[in-house]
Scaffold this active site. Sequence first.
Site, PDB file in Angstrom:
ATOM      1  N   ASP A 179       0.943  -1.320   0.027  1.00 23.95           N
ATOM      2  CA  ASP A 179       0.057   0.093   0.039  1.00 23.95           C
ATOM      3  C   ASP A 179       0.806   1.433  -0.039  1.00 23.95           C
ATOM      4  O   ASP A 179       2.028   1.126   0.183  1.00 23.95           O
ATOM      5  CB  ASP A 179      -0.895   0.280   1.169  1.00 23.95           C
ATOM      6  CG  ASP A 179      -0.184   0.070   2.508  1.00 23.95           C
ATOM      7  OD1 ASP A 179       0.796  -0.886   2.821  1.00 23.95           O
ATOM      8  OD2 ASP A 179      -0.553   0.409   3.407  1.00 23.95           O
ATOM      9  N   GLU A 217       0.022  -1.289   5.525  1.00 23.01           N
ATOM     10  CA  GLU A 217       1.225  -0.812   6.479  1.00 23.01           C
ATOM     11  C   GLU A 217       0.997   0.614   7.078  1.00 23.01           C
ATOM     12  O   GLU A 217       1.354   1.014   8.276  1.00 23.01           O
ATOM     13  CB  GLU A 217       2.695  -0.706   5.818  1.00 23.01           C
ATOM     14  CG  GLU A 217       3.819  -0.698   6.718  1.00 23.01           C
ATOM     15  CD  GLU A 217       4.273   0.828   6.931  1.00 23.01           C
ATOM     16  OE1 GLU A 217       5.196   1.009   7.777  1.00 23.01           O
ATOM     17  OE2 GLU A 217       3.579   1.690   6.125  1.00 23.01           O
TER      18      GLU A 217
HETATM   19 ZN   LIG Z   1       6.770   2.618   3.972  1.00 22.34          ZN
END
Ligand SMILES: [Zn+2]
Length: 494
Positions: free
Chosen positions: A82, A149
């Site tokens: 992401d 993340e």
């Molecule tokens: Zn990162």
Amino acid sequence: MVTTSSPVAGIEPRAFWAHFEAITRIARPSRHEEAMIDHVRAWASERGLEVKQDGARNLVIPVPATAGRESAPTVILQGHLDMVCERQPDSPNDPAEGRIELMRDGEWLTANGTTLGADDGVAIAAMMALVEDASLPHGPLELLMTVAEEVGLEGANGLDGSMLTGSVLLNLDSEEDGRLTVGCAGSTDTWVRIERPRSAVDAGDATLSVTVSGGLGGHSGSNIAQGRSNAVKVLGRALRQAQATVPFRLASLNGGRSRNAIPRDAAAVVSVPSGQDDAFRRAVAEAATEIRDEFARTDGGVTITAAPADSAADAWSVDDTAALLDTVALVPTGPLAMSPDFDGLVETSTSLSEAITKGAQLTLHSLSRSSNDSALPAVVATLDAAARLAGGRLDVKHNYAGWRPNLDSPTLATASRVFVRELGSEPIVTGVHAGLESAVVSSKVANGLDMLSFGPEIQFPHSPDERVSIPTVERFWKLLVALVDELSKPGVAE
Ligand SMILES: [Zn+2]
């Protein structure tokens, strides 16, 4: 249609940049990585590679060793799928829809009006380019690509560690050239909750709002040792000092917006006995002068103001107000211990991140961090003691373990040697006082992992100014390629 050549045409390493550019056309906002997952799956299936996926949607792609390296230890390469999708409001581009327009600015690659996604597109592109180049030797690899993340390491937190068999992990999500990162902080959220009865405000009392603003704020881990003011603590201190002169009643205390930032704003509503509002304001101004002087060198913009406000319906008593302000004073904030391994790096800290008034309850939310897991219980005990002295309670949520630097790590020794050989200088070996996915991943694997994190120079991540230094990508690539080679040579990495 006018054809223009790509801003990355001709730049080395070519295969890396081709993958990087392809990824910029794929939407991959956190929690919505499906198009990116499909892209990786298609790439893997073309090469006959198996793709494992867990319930949190993280991917693990086992890659067989190159000839002669079959008995080497399995190395996990890790990055996240992401990206933070920010854009200038007037930009026609939008990463959330897969529209990133690459631009060359001298030695930098950036995006027109949006985030670039070098964080962490460089990791995914590097893994793909490495695996498909048959001339690059490596042992068995596992490509670990996490989701979400950027929203609190959500993917890593949900990782099914049984998908992994490797014992060494190379995290490719660092943003400073020339560094090998070998540690990060784990964290624990706590909430001191105190409930005290409230009663109606006396008619005729003056109502004032006291506001703190103008501080620098910043990341409550990486900026915690820079002497920045904490708006909630500043407000609590000014009110507590004022209460010594004018016994007022607190109606509300609120401040801070996010759990991992140093609060920049806080406000209280107070009820002051009639005729004493001038004395109250003078007392606040006196405290403000002292506080501004304390932060003159490190956070000169912090201001404290008192102004008339709409009257509150009810408030805590004078005595309960004193108890609540004592508790704000007791909740620690700032660095608590420095790293025994690295100069200037904080090992343990705590930051009061939010104050919330809801009904009769005041909640003080803190985020405490340490790379030394055994240090956090004492911090939590301090917060618990503050809660108990006030007749309240403490709620605790342990997030993830820290990554304690291991300067005897065999992977670090190999990487340092390879770094000097390939890049011609000594690496800076250090840790970060913030969370990294690798610590979470390690906690999900039975025997832990020998870990290292590195990457090219990325500036202004998470903002439309994000840019990556092209020459440092080549250095990052050289180091990665040489390191997986070296780690798989017989007799090197046991
Ligand atoms: Zn990162």
